[in-house]
Design an enzyme around this catalytic site. Structure first.
Site, PDB file in Angstrom:
ATOM      1  N   GLY A  32      -3.560  -3.900  -8.285  1.00  0.00           N
ATOM      2  CA  GLY A  32      -3.498  -5.113  -7.466  1.00  0.00           C
ATOM      3  C   GLY A  32      -2.129  -5.766  -7.409  1.00  0.00           C
ATOM      4  O   GLY A  32      -2.033  -6.968  -7.183  1.00  0.00           O
ATOM      5  N   SER A  33      -1.047  -4.969  -7.530  1.00  0.00           N
ATOM      6  CA  SER A  33       0.265  -5.630  -7.500  1.00  0.00           C
ATOM      7  C   SER A  33       0.578  -6.182  -6.108  1.00  0.00           C
ATOM      8  O   SER A  33       1.246  -7.218  -5.992  1.00  0.00           O
ATOM      9  CB  SER A  33       1.373  -4.686  -7.986  1.00  0.00           C
ATOM     10  OG  SER A  33       1.542  -3.620  -7.095  1.00  0.00           O
ATOM     11  N   LEU A  38      -9.640   2.002  -1.862  1.00  0.00           N
ATOM     12  CA  LEU A  38      -9.726   3.437  -1.600  1.00  0.00           C
ATOM     13  C   LEU A  38     -10.936   3.880  -0.786  1.00  0.00           C
ATOM     14  O   LEU A  38     -11.059   5.057  -0.452  1.00  0.00           O
ATOM     15  CB  LEU A  38      -9.697   4.206  -2.935  1.00  0.00           C
ATOM     16  CG  LEU A  38      -8.385   4.054  -3.712  1.00  0.00           C
ATOM     17  CD1 LEU A  38      -8.453   4.783  -5.038  1.00  0.00           C
ATOM     18  CD2 LEU A  38      -7.209   4.558  -2.884  1.00  0.00           C
ATOM     19  N   LYS A  39     -11.840   2.966  -0.457  1.00  0.00           N
ATOM     20  CA  LYS A  39     -13.029   3.358   0.308  1.00  0.00           C
ATOM     21  C   LYS A  39     -12.809   3.156   1.808  1.00  0.00           C
ATOM     22  O   LYS A  39     -12.044   2.270   2.200  1.00  0.00           O
ATOM     23  CB  LYS A  39     -14.236   2.512  -0.129  1.00  0.00           C
ATOM     24  CG  LYS A  39     -14.646   2.741  -1.563  1.00  0.00           C
ATOM     25  CD  LYS A  39     -15.390   4.039  -1.643  1.00  0.00           C
ATOM     26  CE  LYS A  39     -15.845   4.301  -3.069  1.00  0.00           C
ATOM     27  NZ  LYS A  39     -16.488   5.606  -3.209  1.00  0.00           N
ATOM     28  N   LEU A  40     -13.527   3.960   2.586  1.00  0.00           N
ATOM     29  CA  LEU A  40     -13.461   3.804   4.041  1.00  0.00           C
ATOM     30  C   LEU A  40     -14.114   2.475   4.430  1.00  0.00           C
ATOM     31  O   LEU A  40     -15.129   2.082   3.855  1.00  0.00           O
ATOM     32  CB  LEU A  40     -14.208   4.972   4.693  1.00  0.00           C
ATOM     33  CG  LEU A  40     -13.863   5.271   6.151  1.00  0.00           C
ATOM     34  CD1 LEU A  40     -12.377   5.633   6.295  1.00  0.00           C
ATOM     35  CD2 LEU A  40     -14.722   6.423   6.669  1.00  0.00           C
ATOM     36  N   ASN A  72      -3.932  -2.541   6.565  1.00  0.00           N
ATOM     37  CA  ASN A  72      -3.855  -1.720   5.357  1.00  0.00           C
ATOM     38  C   ASN A  72      -2.394  -1.421   5.076  1.00  0.00           C
ATOM     39  O   ASN A  72      -1.579  -1.362   5.992  1.00  0.00           O
ATOM     40  CB  ASN A  72      -4.603  -0.401   5.575  1.00  0.00           C
ATOM     41  CG  ASN A  72      -4.550   0.491   4.339  1.00  0.00           C
ATOM     42  OD1 ASN A  72      -4.721   0.015   3.208  1.00  0.00           O
ATOM     43  ND2 ASN A  72      -4.284   1.778   4.521  1.00  0.00           N
ATOM     44  N   HIS A 106       0.005   1.559   3.368  1.00  0.00           N
ATOM     45  CA  HIS A 106      -0.007   2.954   2.929  1.00  0.00           C
ATOM     46  C   HIS A 106       1.399   3.289   2.428  1.00  0.00           C
ATOM     47  O   HIS A 106       2.381   2.876   3.039  1.00  0.00           O
ATOM     48  CB  HIS A 106      -0.403   3.855   4.109  1.00  0.00           C
ATOM     49  CG  HIS A 106      -0.482   5.298   3.721  1.00  0.00           C
ATOM     50  ND1 HIS A 106      -1.580   5.828   3.064  1.00  0.00           N
ATOM     51  CD2 HIS A 106       0.405   6.313   3.861  1.00  0.00           C
ATOM     52  CE1 HIS A 106      -1.365   7.115   2.834  1.00  0.00           C
ATOM     53  NE2 HIS A 106      -0.172   7.435   3.302  1.00  0.00           N
ATOM     54  N   ASP A 147      -6.061   5.808   7.769  1.00  0.00           N
ATOM     55  CA  ASP A 147      -4.621   5.766   8.090  1.00  0.00           C
ATOM     56  C   ASP A 147      -4.260   6.082   9.541  1.00  0.00           C
ATOM     57  O   ASP A 147      -3.140   6.506   9.818  1.00  0.00           O
ATOM     58  CB  ASP A 147      -3.825   6.734   7.161  1.00  0.00           C
ATOM     59  CG  ASP A 147      -4.060   6.438   5.699  1.00  0.00           C
ATOM     60  OD1 ASP A 147      -4.260   5.260   5.355  1.00  0.00           O
ATOM     61  OD2 ASP A 147      -4.059   7.386   4.888  1.00  0.00           O
ATOM     62  N   GLU A 186       6.886  -2.265  -0.710  1.00  0.00           N
ATOM     63  CA  GLU A 186       5.549  -2.679  -0.251  1.00  0.00           C
ATOM     64  C   GLU A 186       5.364  -4.168  -0.456  1.00  0.00           C
ATOM     65  O   GLU A 186       4.854  -4.877   0.410  1.00  0.00           O
ATOM     66  CB  GLU A 186       4.450  -1.939  -1.030  1.00  0.00           C
ATOM     67  CG  GLU A 186       4.331  -0.481  -0.689  1.00  0.00           C
ATOM     68  CD  GLU A 186       3.142   0.170  -1.389  1.00  0.00           C
ATOM     69  OE1 GLU A 186       2.117  -0.503  -1.606  1.00  0.00           O
ATOM     70  OE2 GLU A 186       3.239   1.357  -1.735  1.00  0.00           O
TER      71      GLU A 186
HETATM   72  C1  GRF Z   1      -0.035   1.016  -2.991  1.00  0.00           C
HETATM   73  O1  GRF Z   1       0.886   2.031  -3.176  1.00  0.00           O
HETATM   74  C2  GRF Z   1      -0.564   1.028  -1.590  1.00  0.00           C
HETATM   75  O2  GRF Z   1       0.358   1.472  -0.651  1.00  0.00           O
HETATM   76  C3  GRF Z   1      -1.713   1.985  -1.660  1.00  0.00           C
HETATM   77  O3  GRF Z   1      -2.288   1.774  -2.923  1.00  0.00           O
HETATM   78  C4  GRF Z   1      -1.311   1.247  -3.805  1.00  0.00           C
HETATM   79  C5  GRF Z   1      -1.855  -0.024  -4.356  1.00  0.00           C
HETATM   80  O4  GRF Z   1      -1.071  -0.544  -5.388  1.00  0.00           O
HETATM   81  N1  GRF Z   1      -2.620   1.822  -0.564  1.00  0.00           N
HETATM   82  P1  GRF Z   1      -1.444  -1.945  -6.027  1.00  0.00           P
HETATM   83  O5  GRF Z   1      -2.894  -1.875  -6.469  1.00  0.00           O
HETATM   84  O6  GRF Z   1      -1.225  -2.990  -4.976  1.00  0.00           O
HETATM   85  O7  GRF Z   1      -0.505  -2.091  -7.189  1.00  0.00           O
END
Ligand code: GRF
Length: 304
Positions: A101-102, A179-181, A196, A198, A239, A268
């Protein structure tokens, strides 16, 4: 608007007088609306609450991989739900996570510090014990378990989830390592309102199976010299939704997947905050061919 007054829009939603974890049936007593209607909240055992006073993050580190290192907590005052100068309505955000969850933390921090004109009003997770969910509970943010599975019988169904998000008056859904659809019901309920992030330059290295370190391994193995995060609107596939923003990050000759992941993650955090600032300020515009663009704050006739 002063930063302290901005910080507490989030806190003012915490009108809960008792506590329940996701592990046991929900029986919290709720204080009166605006945010929760007792009939809605008390009937959903998959909403877990923790009593928390108004909180704020201070002195945080944006580039950490987990929320845990992120910040100190501080009680703050009240905020307004409308900017009197621009007439903008403060937005309500739902964040979906499956891991550390960063990204959630950097968005929360930006919201609490005032750069994002919106509040995270609920966190949704498929992993009740993940770092992001734990952090949300610590901060008094309601957590919804989704989806309902054989192992997680008290998870929400898609219909429940949509009703809950409506109950929280959510304007935008932000996937941050979920990670779920996303089910069709949710996509229909929130058109052009689900984003989202990615960790590659889509459409390269995206789609089912491309998640976490697998993405960065594939980038390095391909010999690509550049990678970086993409933020896109979400459709019913992995995606493939319209790209809203990207940031280029170099791939170094000796990079391990972990090195590259860390470099991309740092971008990100910046990119997601910038994009959420833009959506909360109604700065997204759709080109005739369906491509979304972000208007620059300084000059709305220019795009980034
Ligand atoms: C990130 O790399 C994001 O792009 C991907 O999952 C990761 C999540 O990282 N979808 P965090 O849980 O926000 O640290």
């Amino acid at each position: 608007m002063g930063s302290n007054s901005m910080l507490s829009g989030f806190c003012s939603n915490t009108r809960i007088s008792s506590i329940q974890s996701t592990k046991t049936p929900f029986s919290a007593t709720l204080l009166p609306p605006p945010l929760f209607t007792p009939s809605f909240a008390q009937s959903h055992k998959w909403v877990s609450f923790k009593v928390s006073p108004c909180i704020s993050l201070r002195a945080s580190n944006r580039n950490t991989r987990s929320c845990r290192n992120s910040a100190a907590v501080q009680v703050v005052g009240m905020s307004s739900s409308e900017d009197s100068r621009t007439g903008l309505k403060r937005k309500k955000l739902a964040v979906f996570v499956s891991g550390g969850g960063s990204n959630f933390c950097s968005i929360l921090e930006a919201s609490l510090q005032g750069s994002i004109f919106g509040d995270i009003v609920v966190l949704v997770t498929n992993k009740r014990g993940c770092g992001g969910a734990e952090f949300a509970r610590e901060k008094g943010i309601p957590v919804i378990l989704f989806p309902k599975t054989k192992d997680e019988a008290d998870g929400a169904s898609p219909t429940d989830l949509v009703a809950a998000l409506r109950g929280f008056e959510v304007d935008f859904v932000l996937l941050a390592g979920y990670l779920k659809l996303i089910p069709a019901e949710l996509i229909r309920a929130y058109p052009k309102s689900i984003l989202n992030i990615h960790p590659s330059l889509l459409p390269a290295f995206g789609g089912k199976g491309y998640y976490g370190m697998k993405v960065h391994k594939a980038v390095i193995a391909s010999g690509a010299r550049f990678s970086g995060p993409t933020i896109h609107f979400v459709d019913e596939h992995y995606d493939t939704g319209r790209i809203l923003a990207q940031r280029v990050v170099p791939v170094s000759p000796n990079d391990t997947p972990e090195d590259l992941a860390a470099r991309v993650l740092q971008e990100e955090h910046r990119l997601y905050v910038e994009v959420v600032e833009a959506i909360c300020e109604d700065r997204i515009t759709w080109r005739q061919d369906g491509v979304p663009l972000i208007r620059r704050k300084e000059n709305p006739n220019e795009f980034r």
